[in-house]
Design a protein around this motif. Structure first.
Motif, mmCIF file in Angstrom:
data_model
loop_
_atom_site.group_PDB
_atom_site.id
_atom_site.type_symbol
_atom_site.label_atom_id
_atom_site.label_comp_id
_atom_site.label_asym_id
_atom_site.label_seq_id
_atom_site.Cartn_x
_atom_site.Cartn_y
_atom_site.Cartn_z
ATOM 1 N N SER A 163 1.149 -1.113 0.013
ATOM 2 C CA SER A 163 0.113 0.229 -0.407
ATOM 3 C C SER A 163 0.862 1.332 -0.115
ATOM 4 O O SER A 163 0.671 2.256 -0.912
ATOM 5 C CB SER A 163 -1.068 -0.223 1.287
ATOM 6 N N ARG A 200 2.394 2.192 -3.597
ATOM 7 C CA ARG A 200 1.259 2.616 -4.843
ATOM 8 C C ARG A 200 0.783 3.673 -4.258
ATOM 9 O O ARG A 200 0.829 4.977 -4.981
ATOM 10 C CB ARG A 200 -0.486 1.514 -4.471
ATOM 11 N N ARG A 201 0.903 4.038 -2.602
ATOM 12 C CA ARG A 201 0.677 5.534 -2.177
ATOM 13 C C ARG A 201 2.327 6.274 -3.066
ATOM 14 O O ARG A 201 1.853 7.698 -3.978
ATOM 15 C CB ARG A 201 0.887 6.264 -1.407
ATOM 16 N N LEU A 221 -0.278 6.560 -7.386
ATOM 17 C CA LEU A 221 -2.002 5.176 -7.126
ATOM 18 C C LEU A 221 -2.317 5.557 -6.022
ATOM 19 O O LEU A 221 -2.591 4.213 -4.831
ATOM 20 C CB LEU A 221 -0.972 4.163 -7.747
ATOM 21 N N ALA A 222 -3.327 6.425 -5.138
ATOM 22 C CA ALA A 222 -3.779 5.669 -3.676
ATOM 23 C C ALA A 222 -5.134 5.265 -3.525
ATOM 24 O O ALA A 222 -5.217 4.506 -2.963
ATOM 25 C CB ALA A 222 -4.350 7.929 -3.705
ATOM 26 N N ASP A 223 -5.580 5.224 -4.729
ATOM 27 C CA ASP A 223 -7.381 3.962 -4.645
ATOM 28 C C ASP A 223 -6.556 2.782 -4.770
ATOM 29 O O ASP A 223 -7.289 2.119 -4.054
ATOM 30 C CB ASP A 223 -7.895 4.569 -5.602
ATOM 31 N N VAL A 236 -5.722 2.020 -1.597
ATOM 32 C CA VAL A 236 -6.596 1.219 -1.156
ATOM 33 C C VAL A 236 -7.493 0.226 -0.367
ATOM 34 O O VAL A 236 -7.713 -0.281 0.167
ATOM 35 C CB VAL A 236 -8.448 2.858 -0.366
ATOM 36 N N ALA A 270 -4.239 5.820 3.522
ATOM 37 C CA ALA A 270 -4.382 5.412 1.780
ATOM 38 C C ALA A 270 -5.222 5.847 2.103
ATOM 39 O O ALA A 270 -5.982 6.948 0.964
ATOM 40 C CB ALA A 270 -4.539 3.908 1.785
ATOM 41 N N LEU A 271 -6.612 6.125 2.349
ATOM 42 C CA LEU A 271 -7.695 6.709 2.894
ATOM 43 C C LEU A 271 -7.405 8.502 2.090
ATOM 44 O O LEU A 271 -8.407 8.942 1.742
ATOM 45 C CB LEU A 271 -8.256 6.283 3.736
ATOM 46 N N ALA A 319 -4.614 9.730 1.772
ATOM 47 C CA ALA A 319 -4.038 9.937 0.309
ATOM 48 C C ALA A 319 -5.286 9.914 -0.627
ATOM 49 O O ALA A 319 -5.398 10.699 -1.407
ATOM 50 C CB ALA A 319 -2.829 8.791 -0.316
ATOM 51 N N ALA A 320 -6.131 9.074 -0.903
ATOM 52 C CA ALA A 320 -7.644 9.221 -1.738
ATOM 53 C C ALA A 320 -8.748 10.365 -1.674
ATOM 54 O O ALA A 320 -9.232 10.514 -2.411
ATOM 55 C CB ALA A 320 -7.979 8.013 -1.809
ATOM 56 N N ARG A 335 -10.746 10.757 1.305
ATOM 57 C CA ARG A 335 -11.653 10.513 2.578
ATOM 58 C C ARG A 335 -11.072 10.286 3.553
ATOM 59 O O ARG A 335 -10.837 9.789 4.414
ATOM 60 C CB ARG A 335 -11.708 8.350 1.842
#
Length: 327
Positions: free
Chosen positions: A109, A112-113, A117-119, A122, A149-150, A152-153, A155
């Motif tokens: 994870s 990916r951040r 790629l934030a989604d 997650v 992760a949330l 970064a996305a 949320r």
């Protein structure tokens, strides 16, 4: 060697733990567990390349793959994201226990951040353990990574809830979830310091004003007391001056009375002397009179004696012999 390994495990300071591990490696560098301990200690002190070298050596010596997540994260820290993903998706990683696989997902994870790629970050962490109310050794780290992760996305609300779960599963405070939650809410250490400063500026300044007023009141009281003392000193001075004047007056009166009494005494003495002189004169006169009287008496007695002598020549007394008696 064994004592150094135990000391490296128990040391709270990461750097000291690394030094103990190095001491153990000095005595037994060909033992797999020693190289594994050294690799973990190097990873905790952010010696990424040394950590990879030691863990690879330990993997060759022991054949164990339990620390693949640490190796993948070291590759990520060195900026080698592709090699980190190769470690995460290696065949050996699929045969790891569930706990080790969760650790690998946490590392993935983060990768990916880093890739933006934030989604995807997650999705990697949406595992059944997120809905499990039972605590696991990895629960705090799992919810913490999921919250990041949330966030970064975008949320934010869900991220706040995930940070709250991380705090719930982290009673020992191994993560900084509390601080991250404050940052999400817009509360920072600087803000807290600013609030403290504002409180100080408002409340403490009022207290300082009160203290200053109190000190000023005390100073006024001290000034008043000093004025009273000065007044008392002035009164004492006046009383002393009056007493001095009274003493001077008494001295003058005493001098005058003394002079008067002395003059009167001198006059009395002079009068007494004159009286004594008069008495002496009277006595002298009396003495002269007595002398005259005595002389007169003596003259009379002499005349009488002469008369008696004439009578005795004519007729002697009885029993008295004379020239013609014949005896």
């Amino acid at each position: 060697m064994g004592r150094y390994l135990v000391a490296a495990e128990l040391a709270n300071d990461a750097e000291q733990s690394y030094q103990y591990a190095q001491a153990a490696r000095h005595y037994a560098s060909r033992i797999g567990i020693v190289r594994e301990v050294v690799g973990i200690a190097a990873y905790r002190t952010e010696r990424w390349a040394e950590a990879l070298a030691e863990l690879r050596a330990a993997r060759r010596m022991t054949g164990r793959n339990d620390y693949l997540a640490v190796m993948a994260d070291a590759e990520r820290a060195l900026g080698r994201l592709d090699r980190a993903l190769e470690v995460v998706h290696s065949p050996e990683a699929r045969r790891l226990p569930r706990e080790a696989q969760i650790e690998l997902r946490i590392v993935e994870s983060g990768i990916r951040r880093d890739q933006g790629l934030a989604d995807a970050a997650v999705l990697v962490l949406q595992v059944p353990e997120l809905r499990d109310a039972r605590p696991h050794p990895f629960s705090a780290r799992l919810f913490y990574a999921y919250a990041e992760a949330l966030l970064a996305a975008g949320r934010k609300d869900e991220a706040r809830q995930a940070f709250g779960k991380a705090i719930e599963f982290d009673p020992q405070g191994e993560t900084d979830a509390i601080d991250r939650l404050d940052e999400v809410d817009g509360i920072t250490v600087a803000d807290l310091a600013g609030d403290d400063d504002e409180d100080f500026d408002e409340d403490d300044l009022e207290d300082e004003d009160d203290d200053l007023e109190g000190e000023a009141g005390l100073e006024d009281e001290d000034d008043g007391l000093e004025d009273e003392d000065d007044d008392l000193e002035d009164e004492d001075g006046d009383l002393d001056d009056e007493a001095d004047f009274d003493d001077e007056d008494e001295d003058e009166d005493d001098e005058e009375s003394g002079d008067d009494e002395g003059d009167e005494a001198d006059e009395d003495l002079d009068e007494d002397d004159e009286d004594d002189e008069d008495d002496d004169e009277d006595l002298d006169d009396d003495d002269e009179d007595l002398d005259d009287e005595a002389d007169e008496d003596l003259g009379d007695e002499s005349d009488e004696d002469e008369d008696n002598d004439g009578e005795s020549g004519d007729a002697p007394k009885e029993g008295q012999s004379g020239p013609d008696s014949g005896t």
